[in-house]
Motif scaffolding. Structure first.
Motif, PDB file in Angstrom:
ATOM      1  N   PHE A  82     -23.422  81.867  87.570  1.00 48.49           N
ATOM      2  CA  PHE A  82     -23.311  83.293  87.595  1.00 48.49           C
ATOM      3  C   PHE A  82     -22.119  83.808  88.196  1.00 48.49           C
ATOM      4  O   PHE A  82     -21.241  84.612  87.746  1.00 48.49           O
ATOM      5  CB  PHE A  82     -24.546  83.713  88.379  1.00 48.49           C
ATOM      6  N   VAL A  87     -19.027  82.375  88.513  1.00 51.71           N
ATOM      7  CA  VAL A  87     -17.692  82.061  87.672  1.00 51.71           C
ATOM      8  C   VAL A  87     -17.801  82.831  86.405  1.00 51.71           C
ATOM      9  O   VAL A  87     -16.802  82.857  85.759  1.00 51.71           O
ATOM     10  CB  VAL A  87     -17.541  80.512  87.334  1.00 51.71           C
ATOM     11  N   SER A  88     -18.935  83.466  86.139  1.00 56.09           N
ATOM     12  CA  SER A  88     -18.795  83.884  84.707  1.00 56.09           C
ATOM     13  C   SER A  88     -18.195  85.234  84.817  1.00 56.09           C
ATOM     14  O   SER A  88     -18.056  86.057  83.657  1.00 56.09           O
ATOM     15  CB  SER A  88     -20.499  84.381  84.369  1.00 56.09           C
ATOM     16  N   GLY A  89     -17.932  85.895  85.964  1.00 61.19           N
ATOM     17  CA  GLY A  89     -17.126  87.139  85.795  1.00 61.19           C
ATOM     18  C   GLY A  89     -18.131  88.294  85.857  1.00 61.19           C
ATOM     19  O   GLY A  89     -17.658  89.408  85.870  1.00 61.19           O
ATOM     20  N   ALA A  90     -19.344  87.817  86.076  1.00 62.84           N
ATOM     21  CA  ALA A  90     -20.562  89.209  86.160  1.00 62.84           C
ATOM     22  C   ALA A  90     -20.174  89.882  87.409  1.00 62.84           C
ATOM     23  O   ALA A  90     -20.375  91.349  87.325  1.00 62.84           O
ATOM     24  CB  ALA A  90     -21.956  88.416  86.428  1.00 62.84           C
ATOM     25  N   LEU A 105     -17.827  92.793  86.706  1.00 63.85           N
ATOM     26  CA  LEU A 105     -18.548  93.863  86.029  1.00 63.85           C
ATOM     27  C   LEU A 105     -19.295  94.700  86.514  1.00 63.85           C
ATOM     28  O   LEU A 105     -19.435  95.827  86.782  1.00 63.85           O
ATOM     29  CB  LEU A 105     -19.027  93.260  84.685  1.00 63.85           C
TER      30      LEU A 105
END
Lengths: 178, 198
Positions: A62, A64-67, A70
């Protein structure tokens, strides 16, 4: 600094000596007791491993996903109304899921804004008054095989939210409005 | 927990597809799994050491004495538990360790307390009221002196590394109070729902 050092180096030896000394005083076989207890610790450590692998893997994915970025962008108009500076928002989001990640953010904020700036102080209070909620949940429930945590996540996150908002407002109160 | 876990992984891939870094997320799963094992290994020694010391304290009657002192607090937080039982004394030891900032000791002691609570509850796989309360208290931070934080402040060149202590205490108390109140309210709600079903 001196006092912290004294406390952190002093507490452990006092505890060790007090516990073992009191055991001897009460005529307990302290080494036997220690071995039995340590064996139990070994079993518990084995039991928490699966839960930790599952949860820390999910949390890392979660993160590292860039969530985060955002969500930060999405939330910042709302949180700025509540007086939360945009700089500390990533910290507030990261804190419950990653202790080392949050520490890295705090140290970065210190570098950019300085530890005695209002942002630095809010970050400090946030870091100091909250915990790595999901890690604790995973370890504690994982160790005894709880599948249904009921309302724990809700209550824990409510407490975290309170801590985060209180950090901002307490700093504003103590150190003046920015 | 079920949905939180699945949700984290699905959300991760969803955001990754949006941001175009699916590979990084898969790598994150492997890194996370590896980190978890390293974390347990790092914890293992301290874990055994502290549960060993706790066993000494238990057999010598020391934990019982401390638990007795903390009774007004534990009676308020865990009204359903036997106040002189093994679970409450382990809980008290964990709280003391947390308060003194001995996180190396707090986790093993806390897990020991969870084990005792589980023994009372049996193999239901469902968290008891006492477990919920105990875990929420542990996810909030009740710490007299956050050593790591103050060291970090001092290292970053703060003129007043301790200056944040009072607000930290205030915020900790507020957040713990909200957590405890929430647990009390939610568990009462659950109990009421249980009564209706029966």
């Amino acid at each position: 600094m001196q006092t912290v050092k004294m406390i952190s180096t002093g507490v452990m030896p006092v505890l060790f000596i007090a516990i073992i000394g009191y055991g001897l005083f009460r005529k307990i076989n302290v080494f036997d007791a220690f071995l039995d207890g340590a064996m139990e610790g070994l079993k518990t450590a084995g039991k928490i491993l699966p839960a930790l692998v599952g949860l820390i893997a999910a949390i890392t994915m979660f993160r590292v996903s860039g969530a985060m970025e955002l969500i930060t962008r999405f939330l910042s108009p709302i949180t700025s109304r509540l007086g939360v500076p945009a700089e500390v928002l990533p910290l507030a989001l990261l804190r419950p899921i990653s202790g080392s990640g949050a520490l890295a953010v705090v140290s970065d904020l210190f570098r950019v804004h300085g530890p005695d700036s209002i942002v630095g102080r809010i970050a400090s209070v946030m870091m100091g008054s909250t915990e790595t909620t999901f890690y604790t949940l995973a370890v504690y429930y994982g160790s005894v095989g709880i599948k249904d945590a009921r309302f724990t996540v809700k209550a824990a996150l409510l407490a975290d939210l309170t801590g985060m908002l209180a950090s901002v407002w307490a700093c504003r109160l103590f150190y003046g409005l920015i | 927990m079920n949905y939180v876990w699945a949700g984290l992984i699905f959300a991760a891939y969803l955001f990754a597809a949006w941001n175009g870094n699916v590979e990084a997320v898969t790598q994150g799963a492997l890194d996370g799994a590896k980190n978890a094992v390293e974390m347990v290994l790092a914890l293992l020694g301290m874990m055994c050491f502290w549960t060993g010391l706790l066993e000494i304290a238990k057999r010598s009657g020391l934990t019982e004495k401390l638990a007795h002192l903390a009774r007004p607090l534990t009676r308020l937080l865990f009204p359903k538990l036997r106040q002189d039982g093994a679970a409450v004394s382990a809980i008290v030891m964990n709280m003391i360790a947390n308060f003194l900032g001995l996180s190396n000791a707090a986790t093993p002691l806390g897990l020991k307390a969870m084990g005792e609570l589980k023994r009372l509850e049996g193999e239901t796989g469902r968290a008891s009221d006492a477990m919920c309360m105990f875990v929420v208290i542990n996810t909030a931070s009740i710490n007299l002196i956050p050593t790591t934080l103050i060291t970090l402040r001092s290292a970053a060149g703060s003129a007043d590394p301790f200056g944040i202590l009072v607000p930290v205490w205030i915020c900790s108390v507020l957040s713990v109070t909200v957590g405890v109140t929430a647990v009390k309210i939610f568990s009462r709600k659950d109990a009421r729902r249980g009564l209706c079903r029966r």
